[in-house]
Design a protein around this motif. Structure first.
Motif, PDB file in Angstrom:
ATOM      1  N   SER A  53       4.111   2.949   9.348  1.00 21.50           N
ATOM      2  CA  SER A  53       5.223   2.334   8.617  1.00 21.50           C
ATOM      3  C   SER A  53       4.713   1.171   7.776  1.00 21.50           C
ATOM      4  O   SER A  53       3.600   0.686   7.958  1.00 21.50           O
ATOM      5  CB  SER A  53       6.326   1.912   9.577  1.00 21.50           C
ATOM      6  OG  SER A  53       5.770   1.258  10.668  1.00 21.50           O
ATOM      7  N   SER A  54       5.572   0.741   6.879  1.00 18.72           N
ATOM      8  CA  SER A  54       5.181  -0.283   5.924  1.00 18.72           C
ATOM      9  C   SER A  54       5.474  -1.687   6.457  1.00 18.72           C
ATOM     10  O   SER A  54       6.603  -1.995   6.843  1.00 18.72           O
ATOM     11  CB  SER A  54       5.960  -0.042   4.625  1.00 18.72           C
ATOM     12  OG  SER A  54       5.971  -1.198   3.832  1.00 18.72           O
ATOM     13  N   LEU A  55       4.465  -2.521   6.438  1.00 19.94           N
ATOM     14  CA  LEU A  55       4.640  -3.913   6.870  1.00 19.94           C
ATOM     15  C   LEU A  55       5.651  -4.615   5.958  1.00 19.94           C
ATOM     16  O   LEU A  55       6.536  -5.339   6.432  1.00 19.94           O
ATOM     17  CB  LEU A  55       3.291  -4.639   6.823  1.00 19.94           C
ATOM     18  CG  LEU A  55       3.331  -6.145   7.031  1.00 19.94           C
ATOM     19  CD1 LEU A  55       3.778  -6.492   8.447  1.00 19.94           C
ATOM     20  CD2 LEU A  55       1.980  -6.784   6.748  1.00 19.94           C
ATOM     21  N   LEU A  71      -9.809  -0.693   4.444  1.00 23.85           N
ATOM     22  CA  LEU A  71      -9.747  -1.332   5.766  1.00 23.85           C
ATOM     23  C   LEU A  71      -9.065  -2.664   5.552  1.00 23.85           C
ATOM     24  O   LEU A  71      -9.517  -3.462   4.740  1.00 23.85           O
ATOM     25  CB  LEU A  71     -11.152  -1.604   6.260  1.00 23.85           C
ATOM     26  CG  LEU A  71     -11.800  -0.654   7.227  1.00 23.85           C
ATOM     27  CD1 LEU A  71     -13.161  -1.203   7.624  1.00 23.85           C
ATOM     28  CD2 LEU A  71     -10.966  -0.400   8.469  1.00 23.85           C
ATOM     29  N   GLU A  72      -7.994  -2.891   6.296  1.00 31.54           N
ATOM     30  CA  GLU A  72      -7.148  -4.039   5.993  1.00 31.54           C
ATOM     31  C   GLU A  72      -6.951  -4.915   7.222  1.00 31.54           C
ATOM     32  O   GLU A  72      -6.670  -4.410   8.300  1.00 31.54           O
ATOM     33  CB  GLU A  72      -5.814  -3.482   5.539  1.00 31.54           C
ATOM     34  CG  GLU A  72      -4.934  -4.444   4.835  1.00 31.54           C
ATOM     35  CD  GLU A  72      -3.757  -3.680   4.271  1.00 31.54           C
ATOM     36  OE1 GLU A  72      -3.790  -3.370   3.080  1.00 31.54           O
ATOM     37  OE2 GLU A  72      -2.839  -3.372   5.039  1.00 31.54           O
ATOM     38  N   SER A  73      -7.099  -6.203   7.015  1.00 31.11           N
ATOM     39  CA  SER A  73      -6.877  -7.146   8.102  1.00 31.11           C
ATOM     40  C   SER A  73      -5.866  -8.191   7.622  1.00 31.11           C
ATOM     41  O   SER A  73      -6.140  -8.947   6.689  1.00 31.11           O
ATOM     42  CB  SER A  73      -8.221  -7.780   8.455  1.00 31.11           C
ATOM     43  OG  SER A  73      -8.044  -8.792   9.382  1.00 31.11           O
ATOM     44  N   PHE A 130       0.841  -1.197   0.000  1.00 35.54           N
ATOM     45  CA  PHE A 130       0.000   0.000   0.000  1.00 35.54           C
ATOM     46  C   PHE A 130       0.878   1.250   0.000  1.00 35.54           C
ATOM     47  O   PHE A 130       0.626   2.200  -0.741  1.00 35.54           O
ATOM     48  CB  PHE A 130      -0.908  -0.027   1.235  1.00 35.54           C
ATOM     49  CG  PHE A 130      -1.855   1.125   1.292  1.00 35.54           C
ATOM     50  CD1 PHE A 130      -3.065   1.092   0.614  1.00 35.54           C
ATOM     51  CD2 PHE A 130      -1.538   2.268   2.023  1.00 35.54           C
ATOM     52  CE1 PHE A 130      -3.936   2.164   0.653  1.00 35.54           C
ATOM     53  CE2 PHE A 130      -2.408   3.352   2.075  1.00 35.54           C
ATOM     54  CZ  PHE A 130      -3.611   3.300   1.386  1.00 35.54           C
ATOM     55  N   THR A 131       1.930   1.224   0.811  1.00 27.63           N
ATOM     56  CA  THR A 131       2.841   2.373   0.904  1.00 27.63           C
ATOM     57  C   THR A 131       3.443   2.691  -0.467  1.00 27.63           C
ATOM     58  O   THR A 131       3.444   3.845  -0.903  1.00 27.63           O
ATOM     59  CB  THR A 131       3.963   2.059   1.916  1.00 27.63           C
ATOM     60  OG1 THR A 131       3.351   1.762   3.171  1.00 27.63           O
ATOM     61  CG2 THR A 131       4.931   3.212   2.080  1.00 27.63           C
ATOM     62  N   GLU A 132       3.918   1.655  -1.151  1.00 26.94           N
ATOM     63  CA  GLU A 132       4.502   1.870  -2.483  1.00 26.94           C
ATOM     64  C   GLU A 132       3.445   2.375  -3.467  1.00 26.94           C
ATOM     65  O   GLU A 132       3.711   3.285  -4.257  1.00 26.94           O
ATOM     66  CB  GLU A 132       5.114   0.558  -3.005  1.00 26.94           C
ATOM     67  CG  GLU A 132       6.356   0.139  -2.232  1.00 26.94           C
ATOM     68  CD  GLU A 132       6.711  -1.337  -2.421  1.00 26.94           C
ATOM     69  OE1 GLU A 132       7.832  -1.713  -2.076  1.00 26.94           O
ATOM     70  OE2 GLU A 132       5.846  -2.124  -2.890  1.00 26.94           O
TER      71      GLU A 132
HETATM   72  C1  GLP Z   1      -1.343  -3.945   0.351  1.00 24.75           C
HETATM   73  C2  GLP Z   1      -1.634  -5.419   0.255  1.00 24.75           C
HETATM   74  C3  GLP Z   1      -1.469  -6.157   1.555  1.00 24.75           C
HETATM   75  C4  GLP Z   1      -0.169  -5.793   2.242  1.00 24.75           C
HETATM   76  C5  GLP Z   1      -0.004  -4.303   2.346  1.00 24.75           C
HETATM   77  C6  GLP Z   1       1.323  -3.918   2.924  1.00 24.75           C
HETATM   78  O1  GLP Z   1      -2.357  -3.259   0.991  1.00 24.75           O
HETATM   79  N1  GLP Z   1      -2.978  -5.671  -0.259  1.00 24.75           N
HETATM   80  O2  GLP Z   1      -1.456  -7.531   1.281  1.00 24.75           O
HETATM   81  O3  GLP Z   1      -0.109  -6.366   3.536  1.00 24.75           O
HETATM   82  O4  GLP Z   1      -0.128  -3.717   1.073  1.00 24.75           O
HETATM   83  O5  GLP Z   1       1.360  -2.524   2.952  1.00 24.75           O
HETATM   84  P1  GLP Z   1       2.434  -1.702   3.754  1.00 24.75           P
HETATM   85  O6  GLP Z   1       3.761  -2.299   3.429  1.00 24.75           O
HETATM   86  O7  GLP Z   1       2.260  -0.304   3.262  1.00 24.75           O
HETATM   87  O8  GLP Z   1       2.103  -1.844   5.213  1.00 24.75           O
END
Ligand code: GLP
Length: 246
Positions: free
Chosen positions: A168-170, A147-149, A92-94
């Protein structure tokens, strides 16, 4: 917008004409995001059509996500939808940065839960084994987008509990701090409508159109790393797939 005399035409044509005229004005930038449309009464007079016909044309464009209504205030031009390519494994961040938008998140919860049937199948773990669940509201320039789970297997990703995932980015944490290479993902996309949770989180109306994205991401050994369910706003997103003919 040009004035058109439509006295002789059936109402159906007149409403389609106004709709296309507005669609074009939005596409060319004559009408800009956030701009208020003239009141229905004025549009009706200007185009020589009834208010009912105007309302019908506007409703079509609201349904298409080009306009939005604010009760008591009027009808406005919506922000253009984000066109999201589906062929690359991005975060999402990218995605937001590549569009010049500032990514952000609001943390809704991080907890250890038992894998449901669905989660267990996706992550290839035993049913009821413990997994980490991270719930976030994803923002672009401060506006709610999705909304993300996310579910991740334990104990492999236990160290994530100590991370602050708010802004921050996962993916960055997984790749840079935990040395996990994300190799591929399988993603499903289907329509959904907003229930109470989505209404509250995304600030949208009940029943609004959403896009449900389900993703399982794998490491190079083909071991599942994450199982994600994200509800994206249907009025802000469209997905793009490039096709080649064999
Ligand atoms: C998108 C993907 C997700 C992933 C997320 C990570 O939203 N659909 O599968 O977990 O990006 O985003 P970030 O690295 O910005 O936290």
């Amino acid at each position: 917008m040009a004035r058109r005399s439509a006295a002789e035409e059936p109402a159906q044509h007149r409403y389609a004409q106004l709709r296309e005229l507005l669609r074009e004005a939005i596409a060319t930038g004559e009408l800009k995001p956030g701009e208020a449309l003239p009141p229905e009464r004025e549009l009706a007079e200007r185009h020589g059509i009834s208010r009912m016909t105007v309302r019908q044309a506007l409703s079509d464009l609201v349904a298409d996500g080009l306009l939005y209504r604010q009760p008591g205030l009027g009808t406005f031009v919506a922000n253009p939808k984000i066109a999201q390519p589906l062929s690359r494994l991005t975060s999402f961040t990218e995605d937001m940065r590549s569009r010049g938008l500032k990514p952000g998140s609001q943390m809704l919860g991080i907890e250890v839960v038992e894998a449901t049937h669905e989660v267990a199948r996706a992550l290839e773990v035993d049913r009821q084994s413990r997994v980490l669940r991270v719930r976030r509201l994803r923002l672009a320039d401060g506006q709610p987008m999705a909304l993300e789970s996310v579910h991740l297997p334990l104990p492999r990703f236990a160290a994530l509990v100590a991370e602050d995932l708010t802004d921050s980015s996962l993916y960055r944490i997984l790749e840079e701090r935990m040395g996990v290479h994300l190799a591929r993902a399988r993603q499903f996309l289907e329509p959904a409508s907003a229930g109470p949770q989505e209404v509250q989180g995304l600030g949208i109306r009940p029943g609004s159109l959403l896009l449900l994205l389900e993703r399982v991401t794998y490491d190079p050994e083909d071991v599942p790393v994450e199982y994600v369910r994200s509800f994206y706003r249907g009025d802000r997103y469209r997905f793009v797939v490039d096709l080649t003919r064999l």
